[in-house]
Design a protein around this motif. Structure first.
Motif, PDB file in Angstrom:
ATOM      1  N   ALA A 251       3.720   0.343   4.499  1.00  0.00           N
ATOM      2  CA  ALA A 251       2.721   0.270   3.349  1.00  0.00           C
ATOM      3  C   ALA A 251       1.482  -0.123   3.764  1.00  0.00           C
ATOM      4  N   ARG A 252       1.294  -1.258   4.595  1.00  0.00           N
ATOM      5  CA  ARG A 252       0.108  -2.057   5.121  1.00  0.00           C
ATOM      6  C   ARG A 252      -0.566  -1.076   5.940  1.00  0.00           C
ATOM      7  N   GLN A 253       0.210  -0.463   6.794  1.00  0.00           N
ATOM      8  CA  GLN A 253      -0.311   0.554   7.768  1.00  0.00           C
ATOM      9  C   GLN A 253      -1.049   1.561   7.081  1.00  0.00           C
ATOM     10  N   ALA A 254      -0.524   2.078   6.178  1.00  0.00           N
ATOM     11  CA  ALA A 254      -1.184   3.084   5.307  1.00  0.00           C
ATOM     12  C   ALA A 254      -2.347   2.663   4.454  1.00  0.00           C
ATOM     13  N   GLY A 255      -2.482   1.277   4.287  1.00  0.00           N
ATOM     14  CA  GLY A 255      -3.724   0.803   3.602  1.00  0.00           C
ATOM     15  C   GLY A 255      -3.342   0.157   2.406  1.00  0.00           C
ATOM     16  N   ALA A 256      -2.194   0.153   1.952  1.00  0.00           N
ATOM     17  CA  ALA A 256      -2.003  -0.683   0.724  1.00  0.00           C
ATOM     18  C   ALA A 256      -2.083  -2.061   0.946  1.00  0.00           C
ATOM     19  N   VAL A 257      -2.679  -2.633  -0.255  1.00  0.00           N
ATOM     20  CA  VAL A 257      -2.562  -4.031  -0.280  1.00  0.00           C
ATOM     21  C   VAL A 257      -1.552  -4.894  -0.938  1.00  0.00           C
ATOM     22  N   LEU A 258      -0.986  -5.813  -0.148  1.00  0.00           N
ATOM     23  CA  LEU A 258       0.028  -6.380  -0.638  1.00  0.00           C
ATOM     24  C   LEU A 258      -0.243  -7.741  -0.990  1.00  0.00           C
ATOM     25  N   ALA A 259      -0.105  -8.210  -2.177  1.00  0.00           N
ATOM     26  CA  ALA A 259      -0.753  -9.537  -2.692  1.00  0.00           C
ATOM     27  C   ALA A 259       0.401 -10.500  -3.137  1.00  0.00           C
ATOM     28  N   THR A 260       0.995 -11.288  -2.193  1.00  0.00           N
ATOM     29  CA  THR A 260       2.054 -12.371  -2.694  1.00  0.00           C
ATOM     30  C   THR A 260       1.458 -13.260  -3.542  1.00  0.00           C
ATOM     31  N   GLY A 261       2.390 -14.106  -4.001  1.00  0.00           N
ATOM     32  CA  GLY A 261       1.974 -15.164  -4.807  1.00  0.00           C
ATOM     33  C   GLY A 261       1.099 -14.580  -6.218  1.00  0.00           C
ATOM     34  N   HIS A 262       1.253 -13.311  -6.323  1.00  0.00           N
ATOM     35  CA  HIS A 262       0.431 -12.714  -7.626  1.00  0.00           C
ATOM     36  C   HIS A 262       1.366 -12.339  -8.712  1.00  0.00           C
ATOM     37  N   GLU A 263       1.388 -13.104  -9.503  1.00  0.00           N
ATOM     38  CA  GLU A 263       2.333 -12.631 -10.895  1.00  0.00           C
ATOM     39  C   GLU A 263       1.855 -11.898 -11.903  1.00  0.00           C
ATOM     40  N   ALA A 264       2.268 -10.773 -12.070  1.00  0.00           N
ATOM     41  CA  ALA A 264       1.600 -10.064 -13.148  1.00  0.00           C
ATOM     42  C   ALA A 264       2.025 -10.430 -14.718  1.00  0.00           C
ATOM     43  N   LEU A 265       0.869 -10.724 -15.302  1.00  0.00           N
ATOM     44  CA  LEU A 265       1.253 -11.145 -16.780  1.00  0.00           C
ATOM     45  C   LEU A 265       1.335 -10.001 -17.966  1.00  0.00           C
ATOM     46  N   ARG A 266       0.158  -9.089 -17.992  1.00  0.00           N
ATOM     47  CA  ARG A 266       0.179  -8.191 -18.864  1.00  0.00           C
ATOM     48  C   ARG A 266      -0.366  -7.001 -18.465  1.00  0.00           C
ATOM     49  N   ILE A 267       0.096  -5.789 -19.140  1.00  0.00           N
ATOM     50  CA  ILE A 267      -0.271  -4.407 -18.852  1.00  0.00           C
ATOM     51  C   ILE A 267      -0.689  -3.953 -20.141  1.00  0.00           C
ATOM     52  N   ALA A 268      -2.010  -3.492 -20.051  1.00  0.00           N
ATOM     53  CA  ALA A 268      -2.884  -2.833 -21.241  1.00  0.00           C
ATOM     54  C   ALA A 268      -3.092  -1.554 -20.747  1.00  0.00           C
ATOM     55  N   THR A 269      -2.999  -0.434 -21.584  1.00  0.00           N
ATOM     56  CA  THR A 269      -3.074   1.080 -21.119  1.00  0.00           C
ATOM     57  C   THR A 269      -3.551   1.964 -22.491  1.00  0.00           C
ATOM     58  N   ASP A 270      -4.404   2.735 -22.402  1.00  0.00           N
ATOM     59  CA  ASP A 270      -4.419   3.808 -23.212  1.00  0.00           C
ATOM     60  C   ASP A 270      -3.900   5.146 -23.025  1.00  0.00           C
ATOM     61  N   GLY A 271      -3.034   5.083 -21.766  1.00  0.00           N
ATOM     62  CA  GLY A 271      -2.416   6.202 -21.562  1.00  0.00           C
ATOM     63  C   GLY A 271      -3.273   6.862 -20.160  1.00  0.00           C
ATOM     64  N   ARG A 272      -4.695   6.759 -20.079  1.00  0.00           N
ATOM     65  CA  ARG A 272      -5.120   7.210 -18.932  1.00  0.00           C
ATOM     66  C   ARG A 272      -5.644   5.983 -17.835  1.00  0.00           C
ATOM     67  N   THR A 273      -6.017   5.046 -18.408  1.00  0.00           N
ATOM     68  CA  THR A 273      -6.533   3.970 -17.362  1.00  0.00           C
ATOM     69  C   THR A 273      -5.732   2.661 -17.827  1.00  0.00           C
ATOM     70  N   ALA A 274      -5.425   1.840 -17.049  1.00  0.00           N
ATOM     71  CA  ALA A 274      -4.665   0.539 -17.324  1.00  0.00           C
ATOM     72  C   ALA A 274      -5.318  -0.643 -16.638  1.00  0.00           C
ATOM     73  N   GLU A 275      -5.001  -1.737 -17.411  1.00  0.00           N
ATOM     74  CA  GLU A 275      -5.491  -2.956 -16.555  1.00  0.00           C
ATOM     75  C   GLU A 275      -4.441  -3.829 -16.672  1.00  0.00           C
ATOM     76  N   VAL A 276      -3.968  -4.454 -15.182  1.00  0.00           N
ATOM     77  CA  VAL A 276      -3.013  -5.340 -15.064  1.00  0.00           C
ATOM     78  C   VAL A 276      -3.676  -6.914 -14.893  1.00  0.00           C
ATOM     79  N   THR A 277      -3.316  -7.723 -15.784  1.00  0.00           N
ATOM     80  CA  THR A 277      -3.691  -9.207 -15.600  1.00  0.00           C
ATOM     81  C   THR A 277      -2.565  -9.835 -14.870  1.00  0.00           C
TER      82      THR A 277
END
Length: 526
Positions: A251-277
């Motif tokens: 995943a890293r070699q392909a360019g993905a960012v792996l963020a450990t110590g990052h806990e997702a709290l909320r997902i807000a979406t309108d079905g087209r775009t989303a925000e993850v807090t």
């Protein structure tokens, strides 16, 4: 992670945000990043891998054990090839050994080592050829089903009728998909021990009776016998962490960012775009994305989106990791311990024993003869042990106990764990010629190298709901209402479930991660 430094209070945009860095999340991240998408993986813990990790659980001991999940069957070779993973498995020459006392003498059933040895082993146990011939016919049937069903797991979901036509065997379809697996077991086999060995594949991580009308035991059995198109359960070379380390690297070699110590709290979406807090040690941040893939349980998904929670889930297993100075001697002197422990060593898993254990647990009591099974990783793959341990003959043992639902631990997890561990190991000791305790290694502090995890421990450590290793009851591998084309749909168009709770989830397979990535890429191509 450097790519996120300084952005905790701001917003960053990605094509996909993946919540959870377990193996399925890493599979999805690698596929999407390789397809040129910008990908952020948010992992609550300080390392990726989820339940598919290797750790050194014993202080000062150079033994890297697969701490939670430990064998590989459902991981398609396609995923390994597609992602160019540096990962291998080894087959086990012995399938299983099941000890029993009959006519006042210790004996057992060793399955593996070739046709002649198997035939002789069944004949010694049962007095004739009938059970072995039934065994051959039964597993020839499951083998044909495996060949036809397994390739469908990484494609769009077939309908029930499409899968039925693909199986093309009405007797097999009825036995596996329509009537409780106990009916087939009792029809095909007469010997109680043989019946129990067959049934165990329907009960791993699933609290059910052989005749449960919901057929959740059938779904568990199906996934246990179709892996790789053969049903073989293989040993991951280097331990399970070797797989997730390889996935993280891909995943890293392909360019993905792996963020450990990052806990997702909320997902807000309108079905087209989303925000993850998400939350870090430094505060909160927000990531924007076209798609969000949730590699967590359906309960966690509901909590993140604010949707009504699904029905409660419950695990039903005891997981024990051990390191031994040597393998114990067996009361059944006809079997070499190096063969008996190389496959799956069944303990208290006769058919009637399994039924009695289930009935006791369903009544709210710990089974008096708790069933379990053991295998020794280091006999097949000694690379998980340091060279000194290998030279001294040390071996690992992994025990998986059945029929111990989370509800039994609710009042006092520590006390019940200790009681269950004692009675489980006593069942093993009954078939040994020396106490297991005499064979246990000790760590740098002089403590026995043994750790036990209950369903509540797994819920605490990994957030598995009720300790359920599948996140919820396994599903049939065909389309149903609300599953979507790939089995990863949720009520939000751009939020997908890519964890074990997806359709065709469960086990170390990477299938939900693959299928969620395919769903995203397919939608973007339309």
């Amino acid at each position: 992670m450097p790519a996120l430094e300084g952005h905790h209070s701001g917003r960053r945009g990605y094509d996909a945000v993946i919540v959870g860095g377990g193996h399925n999340g890493l599979v999805a991240a690698a596929y999407l990043a390789r397809a040129g998408r910008s990908v952020l993986v948010l992992e609550r813990l300080e390392r990726t891998g989820g339940a598919a990790v290797s750790t050194r659980p014993f202080t000062g001991v150079d033994a890297r054990l697969s701490r939670y999940s430990y064998l590989v069957s459902l991981l398609p070779k396609k995923i390994v090839r597609d992602l160019g993973l540096d990962f291998r498995v080894r087959g086990r020459t012995i399938s299983s050994y099941t000890p029993v006392e009959r006519d006042g003498r210790p004996t057992g059933l060793l399955v593996g080592g070739g046709e002649r040895r198997n035939r002789e082993a069944f004949a010694r146990l049962t007095g004739g050829p009938r059970e072995y011939e039934a065994w051959r016919r039964f597993y020839a049937m499951t083998g044909r089903v495996a060949e036809r069903v397994f390739p469908t797991l990484t494609g769009p979901l077939p309908t029930r009728e499409e899968l039925r036509r693909r199986v093309d065997d009405e007797d097999a379809w009825r036995m596996l998909f329509e009537e409780p697996i106990g009916v087939a077991v009792e029809k095909h086999f007469a010997d109680d021990l043989v019946r129990g060995v067959v049934l165990t594949d329907a009960l791993i991580g699933t609290f059910a009776d052989a005749h449960d009308p919901t057929l959740k035991q059938n779904r568990c059995f199906l996934y246990h016998v179709i892996g790789g198109g053969t049903g073989a359960w293989d040993v991951p070379v280097g331990g399970m962490g070797a797989l997730t380390d390889a996935l993280a690297a891909a995943a890293r070699q392909a360019g993905a960012v792996l963020a450990t110590g990052h806990e997702a709290l909320r997902i807000a979406t309108d079905g087209r775009t989303a925000e993850v807090t998400y939350r870090t040690a430094d505060g909160e941040g927000v990531a924007e994305a076209r798609h969000v893939l949730v590699n967590a349980s359906p309960q966690a998904l509901a909590a993140l989106t604010g949707d009504p929670p699904p029905p409660p889930a419950e695990g039903a297993q005891l997981k024990v990791n051990m390191l031994l100075k040597r393998l114990p001697r067996l009361r059944d002197r006809s079997v070499d311990p190096r063969e008996a422990f190389a496959g799956t060593f069944h303990i208290a898993e006769g058919y009637e024993q399994l039924a009695a254990a289930h009935a006791q647990a369903a009544a709210g009591e710990l089974p008096t003869s708790p069933p379990s099974e053991i295998y020794c990783h280091s006999l097949t793959d000694p690379t998980i042990l340091g060279p000194d341990l290998v030279r001294q003959g040390y071996q690992t043992l992994t025990l998986f106990g059945l029929h111990t639902p989370a509800r039994l631990f609710a009042q006092d997890n520590d006390a019940v764990r200790a009681e269950l561990l004692g009675s489980t190991l006593a069942q093993l000791d009954a078939h040994l010629d020396e106490p297991l305790a005499d064979c246990l290694a000790v760590d740098a502090d002089g403590r026995p190298c043994l750790e036990a995890k209950t369903p509540l421990d797994l819920e605490r450590d990994l957030r598995l709901p009720g300790g359920n290793i599948f996140h919820r009851d396994l599903s049939w591998p065909y389309a149903d209402e609300g599953t979507g084309r790939w089995g990863v749909a949720t009520r939000h168009a751009n939020v997908l479930l890519c964890g074990a709770g997806a359709v065709r989830g469960g086990g170390v397979s990477g299938v939900p991660g693959h299928n969620a990535a395919m769903a995203v890429l397919e939608e973007e191509a339309d």
